[in-house]
Design a protein around this motif. Structure first.
Motif, PDB file in Angstrom:
ATOM      1  N   HIS A 236       0.849  -1.183   0.000  1.00 52.80           N
ATOM      2  CA  HIS A 236       0.000   0.000   0.000  1.00 52.80           C
ATOM      3  C   HIS A 236       0.893   1.244   0.000  1.00 52.80           C
ATOM      4  O   HIS A 236       2.037   1.184   0.440  1.00 52.80           O
ATOM      5  CB  HIS A 236      -0.907   0.041   1.231  1.00 52.80           C
ATOM      6  N   PRO A 237       0.363   2.366  -0.459  1.00 50.09           N
ATOM      7  CA  PRO A 237       1.173   3.600  -0.444  1.00 50.09           C
ATOM      8  C   PRO A 237       1.550   3.984   0.990  1.00 50.09           C
ATOM      9  O   PRO A 237       0.727   3.877   1.906  1.00 50.09           O
ATOM     10  CB  PRO A 237       0.228   4.646  -1.066  1.00 50.09           C
ATOM     11  N   LEU A 238       2.792   4.411   1.175  1.00 46.62           N
ATOM     12  CA  LEU A 238       3.262   4.835   2.491  1.00 46.62           C
ATOM     13  C   LEU A 238       2.465   6.067   2.924  1.00 46.62           C
ATOM     14  O   LEU A 238       2.428   7.078   2.231  1.00 46.62           O
ATOM     15  CB  LEU A 238       4.753   5.156   2.455  1.00 46.62           C
ATOM     16  N   THR A 239       1.817   5.966   4.076  1.00 49.09           N
ATOM     17  CA  THR A 239       0.884   6.997   4.525  1.00 49.09           C
ATOM     18  C   THR A 239       1.309   7.528   5.881  1.00 49.09           C
ATOM     19  O   THR A 239       1.454   6.760   6.840  1.00 49.09           O
ATOM     20  CB  THR A 239      -0.543   6.424   4.624  1.00 49.09           C
ATOM     21  N   ALA A 240       1.479   8.840   5.982  1.00 46.13           N
ATOM     22  CA  ALA A 240       1.815   9.454   7.262  1.00 46.13           C
ATOM     23  C   ALA A 240       0.543   9.664   8.072  1.00 46.13           C
ATOM     24  O   ALA A 240      -0.467  10.137   7.546  1.00 46.13           O
ATOM     25  CB  ALA A 240       2.511  10.791   7.041  1.00 46.13           C
ATOM     26  N   LEU A 241       0.583   9.300   9.336  1.00 45.89           N
ATOM     27  CA  LEU A 241      -0.473   9.654  10.275  1.00 45.89           C
ATOM     28  C   LEU A 241       0.107  10.774  11.135  1.00 45.89           C
ATOM     29  O   LEU A 241       0.718  10.546  12.164  1.00 45.89           O
ATOM     30  CB  LEU A 241      -0.880   8.457  11.130  1.00 45.89           C
ATOM     31  N   ALA A 242      -0.059  11.989  10.649  1.00 45.34           N
ATOM     32  CA  ALA A 242       0.606  13.150  11.238  1.00 45.34           C
ATOM     33  C   ALA A 242      -0.330  13.880  12.190  1.00 45.34           C
ATOM     34  O   ALA A 242      -1.543  13.908  11.988  1.00 45.34           O
ATOM     35  CB  ALA A 242       1.087  14.095  10.140  1.00 45.34           C
ATOM     36  N   SER A 243       0.247  14.481  13.208  1.00 43.68           N
ATOM     37  CA  SER A 243      -0.545  15.258  14.155  1.00 43.68           C
ATOM     38  C   SER A 243       0.370  16.057  15.052  1.00 43.68           C
ATOM     39  O   SER A 243       1.567  15.784  15.161  1.00 43.68           O
ATOM     40  CB  SER A 243      -1.425  14.337  15.017  1.00 43.68           C
ATOM     41  N   PHE A 244      -0.212  17.032  15.710  1.00 44.26           N
ATOM     42  CA  PHE A 244       0.460  17.710  16.808  1.00 44.26           C
ATOM     43  C   PHE A 244       0.333  16.813  18.030  1.00 44.26           C
ATOM     44  O   PHE A 244      -0.686  16.128  18.205  1.00 44.26           O
ATOM     45  CB  PHE A 244      -0.210  19.073  17.047  1.00 44.26           C
ATOM     46  N   PRO A 245       1.328  16.752  18.910  1.00 46.69           N
ATOM     47  CA  PRO A 245       1.223  15.899  20.102  1.00 46.69           C
ATOM     48  C   PRO A 245      -0.038  16.200  20.909  1.00 46.69           C
ATOM     49  O   PRO A 245      -0.457  17.345  21.050  1.00 46.69           O
ATOM     50  CB  PRO A 245       2.488  16.262  20.899  1.00 46.69           C
ATOM     51  N   GLY A 246      -0.646  15.136  21.430  1.00 49.97           N
ATOM     52  CA  GLY A 246      -1.851  15.297  22.234  1.00 49.97           C
ATOM     53  C   GLY A 246      -3.127  15.366  21.422  1.00 49.97           C
ATOM     54  O   GLY A 246      -4.175  15.751  21.936  1.00 49.97           O
ATOM     55  N   SER A 247      -3.062  14.942  20.161  1.00 49.40           N
ATOM     56  CA  SER A 247      -4.222  15.067  19.274  1.00 49.40           C
ATOM     57  C   SER A 247      -4.937  13.746  19.004  1.00 49.40           C
ATOM     58  O   SER A 247      -5.796  13.678  18.128  1.00 49.40           O
ATOM     59  CB  SER A 247      -3.785  15.699  17.941  1.00 49.40           C
ATOM     60  N   GLY A 248      -4.596  12.695  19.706  1.00 51.47           N
ATOM     61  CA  GLY A 248      -5.295  11.423  19.539  1.00 51.47           C
ATOM     62  C   GLY A 248      -4.669  10.512  18.505  1.00 51.47           C
ATOM     63  O   GLY A 248      -5.367   9.684  17.907  1.00 51.47           O
ATOM     64  N   ASN A 249      -3.365  10.609  18.291  1.00 54.14           N
ATOM     65  CA  ASN A 249      -2.703   9.781  17.289  1.00 54.14           C
ATOM     66  C   ASN A 249      -2.755   8.298  17.651  1.00 54.14           C
ATOM     67  O   ASN A 249      -3.033   7.450  16.790  1.00 54.14           O
ATOM     68  CB  ASN A 249      -1.247  10.237  17.110  1.00 54.14           C
ATOM     69  N   SER A 250      -2.520   7.976  18.920  1.00 48.66           N
ATOM     70  CA  SER A 250      -2.523   6.568  19.333  1.00 48.66           C
ATOM     71  C   SER A 250      -3.909   5.948  19.197  1.00 48.66           C
ATOM     72  O   SER A 250      -4.051   4.798  18.762  1.00 48.66           O
ATOM     73  CB  SER A 250      -2.032   6.437  20.778  1.00 48.66           C
ATOM     74  N   LEU A 251      -4.939   6.690  19.575  1.00 49.81           N
ATOM     75  CA  LEU A 251      -6.310   6.214  19.405  1.00 49.81           C
ATOM     76  C   LEU A 251      -6.605   5.939  17.935  1.00 49.81           C
ATOM     77  O   LEU A 251      -7.155   4.886  17.586  1.00 49.81           O
ATOM     78  CB  LEU A 251      -7.293   7.252  19.943  1.00 49.81           C
ATOM     79  N   THR A 252      -6.216   6.864  17.083  1.00 49.60           N
ATOM     80  CA  THR A 252      -6.462   6.709  15.645  1.00 49.60           C
ATOM     81  C   THR A 252      -5.684   5.523  15.083  1.00 49.60           C
ATOM     82  O   THR A 252      -6.174   4.808  14.204  1.00 49.60           O
ATOM     83  CB  THR A 252      -6.094   7.994  14.886  1.00 49.60           C
ATOM     84  N   ARG A 253      -4.494   5.291  15.594  1.00 47.87           N
ATOM     85  CA  ARG A 253      -3.699   4.146  15.141  1.00 47.87           C
ATOM     86  C   ARG A 253      -4.420   2.830  15.429  1.00 47.87           C
ATOM     87  O   ARG A 253      -4.480   1.945  14.561  1.00 47.87           O
ATOM     88  CB  ARG A 253      -2.331   4.126  15.843  1.00 47.87           C
ATOM     89  N   GLU A 254      -4.962   2.703  16.628  1.00 45.27           N
ATOM     90  CA  GLU A 254      -5.655   1.452  16.959  1.00 45.27           C
ATOM     91  C   GLU A 254      -6.884   1.261  16.070  1.00 45.27           C
ATOM     92  O   GLU A 254      -7.168   0.147  15.625  1.00 45.27           O
ATOM     93  CB  GLU A 254      -6.069   1.430  18.425  1.00 45.27           C
ATOM     94  N   ILE A 255      -7.608   2.342  15.819  1.00 45.76           N
ATOM     95  CA  ILE A 255      -8.773   2.256  14.929  1.00 45.76           C
ATOM     96  C   ILE A 255      -8.339   1.834  13.538  1.00 45.76           C
ATOM     97  O   ILE A 255      -8.945   0.960  12.909  1.00 45.76           O
ATOM     98  CB  ILE A 255      -9.513   3.609  14.879  1.00 45.76           C
ATOM     99  N   LEU A 256      -7.263   2.431  13.031  1.00 45.92           N
ATOM    100  CA  LEU A 256      -6.784   2.113  11.685  1.00 45.92           C
ATOM    101  C   LEU A 256      -6.273   0.684  11.589  1.00 45.92           C
ATOM    102  O   LEU A 256      -6.375   0.047  10.539  1.00 45.92           O
ATOM    103  CB  LEU A 256      -5.686   3.098  11.267  1.00 45.92           C
TER     104      LEU A 256
END
Length: 367
Positions: free
Chosen positions: A135-155
């Motif tokens: 799959h195309p390399l996809t950045a999951l970018a965010s400012f710290p404290g924006s829910g990146n870990s939560l979004t990772r588990e969902i993804l």
């Protein structure tokens, strides 16, 4: 007939009582059936039935939903199928009389609305694996404290593939973080960096093909990051720490960092970009996951989408929040003015994007 002696008069009275009781039950069942197939009676009946029936006979996998409304029937028929725009359009025509604007799609794919139409469904979430097809390399970018870990588990549930990170995960929360983000074993990569290239020590560098950027209210993300730096992801700093000069310095420094992060990805980055508004994800997770799955081109069935949406993600939310830990108390008028100024500056620079502009306007805190 009876295991005990009874005179003929009582026997006749008893038989008459049983006959009348059976007649009442028959009439009640017939009325309940007619009530069930009405527009609003169906799930009311199911709810009542589920309370009086033994547990083993309660609604499970929509087995008792054979006589629902046209909307309910269509939902159930599409439950195992891939959800796409064509399916959504058909559901809208049936459930909302062909009003196919985005607000109605959001209402259609609201978790409570879907639950009312499909009943109870048994869910078995898939266990993530490492990437097999490219799959195309996809950045999951965010400012710290924006829910990146939560979004990772969902993804990881959406794709069935581990997510990676440009940061080694020492706590082993995410298995994919142990691998190089560019070795082909993952394709979604966490980053807080303002860099279009996935870079990690000991790994080859590779440019992102597309970006998912998580946008969160700056007032909230700064509080979350301050808590994390003091104590961790699921606990709170003390009131004294929030009253200290360290908190004031932190807010002023991170306000500028938030601005640079948002403008880098939403204005300067010219590649394929999807902006995931954190507040929208929390308020309507099912709709936001559906939109996100289309961006990363991962087909999902309606049932999978529903099951992912009702999964328990409580580990990513701090519990027992103190009453004083709110924006209006933690930010004095000077800090509010500083943060509002930054939000307004970003709003001015991104005024061509209506979707993002509306979210940014809601972030501004009255003084």
């Amino acid at each position: 007939m009876f295991p005990f002696k009874i005179n003929s008069f009582l026997r006749m009275r008893l038989c008459l009582f049983i006959y009348m009781l059976l007649t009442i039950i028959f009439i009640a069942c017939t009325s309940a059936y007619s009530f069930a197939i009405s527009q609003h009676g169906f799930y009311k009946l199911l709810k009542i039935t589920s309370l009086i029936m033994p547990k083993d006979y309660r609604v499970c996998d929509h087995k008792l939903s054979l006589h629902g409304t046209p909307c309910q029937k269509l939902f159930l028929s599409y439950l195992p199928q891939i959800l796409n725009d064509q399916v959504v359009d058909k559901l809208l025509k049936t459930c909302f009389r062909n009003r196919s604007d985005k607000n109605n799609i959001s209402r259609l794919l609201n978790i409570n609305y879907v639950r009312r139409n499909i009943g109870n469904v048994s869910c078995h979430l898939q266990i993530p694996r490492f990437e097999k097809s490219q799959h195309p390399l996809t950045a999951l970018a965010s400012f710290p404290g924006s829910g990146n870990s939560l979004t990772r588990e969902i993804l990881e549930q959406v794709t069935g593939i581990y997510t990676g990170s440009i940061y080694p995960d020492k706590l082993a929360k995410f298995t994919g973080s142990h691998r190089c983000p560019t070795d082909g074993s993952v394709f979604i990569v966490k980053t807080h960096s303002r860099n279009v290239t996935a870079t990690r020590r000991g790994c080859k560098s590779m440019t992102y093909s597309r970006v998912i950027y998580i946008l969160r209210n700056q007032f909230d993300s700064v509080i979350a990051e301050f808590n994390r730096q003091q104590l961790g992801k699921t606990t709170y700093a003390s009131m004294n720490e929030f009253k200290s000069t360290k908190w004031e310095r932190f807010v002023k420094a991170y306000a500028m960092s938030w601005q640079m992060s948002v403008l880098f990805w939403l204005k300067r980055y010219t590649g394929s970009l999807y902006v995931l508004v954190y507040e929208n994800l929390i308020s309507n997770i099912m709709f936001e996951i559906y939109e996100l799955s289309k961006f990363i081109n991962i087909p999902m069935s309606l049932k999978s989408l529903y099951c992912i949406s009702i999964n328990n993600y409580d580990t990513y939310f701090r519990k027992y929040k103190p009453k004083w830990l709110v924006r209006e108390i933690l930010y004095n008028n000077t800090l509010k003015a500083d943060v509002n100024k930054v939000i307004k500056a970003v709003l001015h620079d991104l005024n061509t994007n209506i979707h993002i502009s509306n979210s940014l306007r809601l972030y501004i805190l009255l003084q």
